[in-house]
Design an enzyme around this catalytic site. Structure first.
Site, mmCIF file in Angstrom:
data_model
loop_
_atom_site.group_PDB
_atom_site.id
_atom_site.type_symbol
_atom_site.label_atom_id
_atom_site.label_comp_id
_atom_site.label_asym_id
_atom_site.label_seq_id
_atom_site.Cartn_x
_atom_site.Cartn_y
_atom_site.Cartn_z
ATOM 1 N N CYS A 168 0.808 -1.223 0.000
ATOM 2 C CA CYS A 168 0.000 0.000 0.000
ATOM 3 C C CYS A 168 0.838 1.267 0.000
ATOM 4 O O CYS A 168 0.303 2.367 -0.104
ATOM 5 C CB CYS A 168 -0.924 -0.004 1.213
ATOM 6 S SG CYS A 168 -1.694 -1.598 1.443
ATOM 7 N N HIS A 307 -3.201 7.784 6.193
ATOM 8 C CA HIS A 307 -3.320 6.507 5.489
ATOM 9 C C HIS A 307 -4.753 6.008 5.673
ATOM 10 O O HIS A 307 -5.366 5.557 4.718
ATOM 11 C CB HIS A 307 -2.296 5.511 6.031
ATOM 12 C CG HIS A 307 -2.280 4.221 5.281
ATOM 13 N ND1 HIS A 307 -1.989 4.161 3.935
ATOM 14 C CD2 HIS A 307 -2.563 2.948 5.663
ATOM 15 C CE1 HIS A 307 -2.075 2.894 3.530
ATOM 16 N NE2 HIS A 307 -2.423 2.145 4.544
ATOM 17 N N GLU A 318 -2.313 4.791 13.761
ATOM 18 C CA GLU A 318 -1.861 5.971 13.007
ATOM 19 C C GLU A 318 -2.092 7.248 13.827
ATOM 20 O O GLU A 318 -1.221 8.132 13.870
ATOM 21 C CB GLU A 318 -2.601 6.072 11.667
ATOM 22 C CG GLU A 318 -2.153 7.286 10.851
ATOM 23 C CD GLU A 318 -2.724 7.322 9.440
ATOM 24 O OE1 GLU A 318 -3.683 6.573 9.150
ATOM 25 O OE2 GLU A 318 -2.195 8.114 8.625
ATOM 26 N N LYS A 339 -9.513 8.191 1.612
ATOM 27 C CA LYS A 339 -9.909 6.828 1.220
ATOM 28 C C LYS A 339 -11.394 6.576 1.483
ATOM 29 O O LYS A 339 -11.989 5.704 0.868
ATOM 30 C CB LYS A 339 -9.090 5.784 1.989
ATOM 31 C CG LYS A 339 -7.676 5.573 1.450
ATOM 32 C CD LYS A 339 -7.014 4.362 2.094
ATOM 33 C CE LYS A 339 -5.590 4.148 1.595
ATOM 34 N NZ LYS A 339 -4.601 5.038 2.242
ATOM 35 N N HIS A 344 -9.312 2.403 -1.409
ATOM 36 C CA HIS A 344 -7.905 2.059 -1.257
ATOM 37 C C HIS A 344 -7.383 1.510 -2.579
ATOM 38 O O HIS A 344 -7.710 0.394 -2.971
ATOM 39 C CB HIS A 344 -7.753 1.018 -0.146
ATOM 40 C CG HIS A 344 -6.327 0.831 0.312
ATOM 41 N ND1 HIS A 344 -5.247 1.272 -0.426
ATOM 42 C CD2 HIS A 344 -5.806 0.250 1.426
ATOM 43 C CE1 HIS A 344 -4.129 0.969 0.218
ATOM 44 N NE2 HIS A 344 -4.433 0.364 1.344
ATOM 45 N N PHE A 403 1.232 -2.954 4.549
ATOM 46 C CA PHE A 403 1.474 -4.311 5.039
ATOM 47 C C PHE A 403 2.956 -4.619 4.831
ATOM 48 O O PHE A 403 3.557 -4.192 3.852
ATOM 49 C CB PHE A 403 0.633 -5.323 4.247
ATOM 50 C CG PHE A 403 -0.773 -5.473 4.765
ATOM 51 C CD1 PHE A 403 -1.236 -4.747 5.842
ATOM 52 C CD2 PHE A 403 -1.632 -6.377 4.155
ATOM 53 C CE1 PHE A 403 -2.532 -4.906 6.318
ATOM 54 C CE2 PHE A 403 -2.932 -6.540 4.621
ATOM 55 C CZ PHE A 403 -3.383 -5.808 5.700
#
Lengths: 416, 85
Positions: A168, A307, A318, A339, A344, A403
């Site tokens: 990502c 994010h 986050e 997002k 995403h 990830f």
């Protein structure tokens, strides 16, 4: 070492709202809190894909690229090429190199999945349709560097042409690496960004199995992605392509280019702890590295494009990282997760969010997080924007936390 | 289907080439057929007629050369299938 400034002089994307509509339309809809998420129901047998998704259904590769070029590409490269052409035209650069020497100009592209759809088509041909052979084009359609290779060929870029696959954070890393090349003087101009097509059947089903996708049907899909909300149920995948032209500041000024904003810093880190469980400490290091690289203090930053994927695990971590880095400034730090509206885009996420961030700086309006009626107390401690907010924005950050624990943060400044 | 018609159809479908420009004396390169597209064309041709081209085949330069090559192979193929019970 001479420190060069890096101007953003071109932006382009395949809009998830209405292809053919420009950046203004895209940003306007984000600011209005309009979701591009729709319900995806395929005709795959025996089990269709059935999930909220963001697609570019009206994107016509033959129209956008011309048939000969489109027929040599998988959809991820088509989306990337279309975004790249659009950013290049937006920057006022000609597609043919002409007089100017483009030997140092390059392309740095992000994609998590590359030409997965091309390979999947191959499996279907061999296993479902009983064919014995595959088209020889499958190799060049499927390779992960297909998008950047086509872009370099079409725009006559003689410098580095590379792809970055960092889940990502792929295109945030691609943009950061492009930024460094321009700042160091290795490249005068870099075309950068990312593209991805997560509707590959095996990919979408795998994400579903990981139990991180938000559920939704025809009625509820548009509101399915709810970052920072106590009602969040997971992320929403989307396809797309987004591109930026980065240019050495003096070069941009000399040719009278419009400067949208500046990339001022880039920070990276790895949590080095877990494949999918993010850790605030790793994110803190990337955030601090980006600020230091940009010569910014926390008091200079007026907006963070988070994010913010809307997973149970990710969102509070986050915000915890932002609280640690911004300290007493956190409470008045404007934060939003776009997002919630554009989904995403995996390897294109960092690029579309960098575009959102630079448009925010350009227009001095921070877009909201949509569907954030009920803030999760675990995500409190920053100023969550639930409506677009017109305010002075001097500098902003765009977070990409992947990830694998790979973190990338871009620091941007308003043009001045 | 005659070979040249298949070539016209393929080049129109893949490269949006004007069928009127696909004449025997036209150079394949001028119609946008590069080495990759030639491989794809050969593949399509093999698929359509269930034949296998030699891998050391000399690449044809014009539409006419390609059509001649294809017709010879089609003729061979039908002769072969006629003799098969």
């Amino acid at each position: 070492m001479t420190v060069r400034r890096v101007a953003i002089t071109g932006l382009g994307l395949v809009s998830p709202y209405a292809p053919g509509e420009g950046l203004d339309d895209f940003f306007h809809r984000l600011c209005a809190g309009e979701s591009a998420v729709r319900h995806l129901l395929t005709d795959d047998q025996p089990r269709p894909l059935n999930m909220p998704f963001v697609s570019c259904p009206d994107f016509d590769p033959d129209m956008a690229l011309g048939k000969p070029l489109a027929s040599m590409m998988d959809r991820f490269a088509q989306l990337g090429m279309a975004a790249a052409f659009s950013a290049w035209d937006d920057a006022g650069l000609s597609r043919q190199s002409g007089e100017e020497n483009r030997d140092s100009w390059g392309c740095s592209w992000g994609t998590a999945l590359g030409g997965t759809l091309a390979y999947e088509k191959g499996y279907r041909e061999l296993w479902q349709k009983g064919r014995e052979r595959l088209s020889p084009l499958a190799v060049v359609l499927g390779m992960n560097n297909a998008a950047n290779a086509h872009i370099s060929i079409q725009l006559g870029l003689g410098g580095v042409s590379m792809s970055h696959t960092v889940a990502c954070a792929s295109s945030a890393v691609a943009i950061g690496e492009a930024f460094r090349r321009v700042r160091s003087g290795e490249a005068q101009v870099m075309l950068t960004g990312g593209s991805d097509v997560p509707q590959a059947y095996g990919v979408a089903r795998a994400w579903e199995a990981l139990r991180v996708l938000a559920p939704g049907n025809a009625e509820t899909s548009a509101q399915a992605c709810r970052p920072f909300s106590s009602e969040r149920r997971g992320l929403v995948l989307g396809e797309g392509g987004a591109a930026l032209v980065l240019e050495e500041w003096e070069h941009a000024v000399a040719r009278g280019a419009r400067i949208y904003g500046e990339i001022a810093g880039y920070g990276t880190s790895c949590d080095h702890s877990h494949l999918v469980k993010p850790e605030a400490a790793g994110q803190v290091r990337a955030l601090r590295a980006a600020l230091a690289d940009a010569g910014l203090t926390v008091a200079d930053v007026d907006y963070v494009n988070a994010h913010g994927t809307a997973t149970a695990e990710g969102d509070p971590v986050e915000i915890e990282a932002l609280r640690q880095v911004f300290g007493p400034h956190a409470a008045t730090l404007a934060v939003s997760a776009s997002k919630s509206m554009h989904g995403h885009l995996l390897g294109a996420a960092g690029a579309i969010e960098a575009i959102v961030t630079v448009l925010a700086l350009r227009q001095q309006i921070a877009p909201p997080t949509a569907h954030l009626d009920a803030l999760d107390p675990a995500c409190a401690g920053v100023e969550h924007l639930t409506q677009a907010s017109a305010r002075p924005l001097r500098a902003a950050l765009s977070n990409s936390f992947a990830f694998g624990g790979s973190n990338a943060v871009l620091a941007l400044r308003a043009a001045s | 289907m005659k070979a040249i018609e298949l070539i016209r159809e393929f080049l129109h479908e893949r490269l949006a080439a004007d069928p009127a420009a696909v004449v025997p004396e036209a150079a394949l390169a001028d119609l946008g057929v590069d080495s990759l597209m030639m491989l794809e064309l050969m593949f399509e041709f093999e698929d359509r007629f269930a034949i296998k081209l030699e891998s050391d085949l000399k690449a044809p330069q014009t539409v006419g050369e390609l059509a001649t090559l294809m017709e010879a192979l089609i003729a061979q193929q039908s002769a072969h299938s006629d003799s098969t019970p």
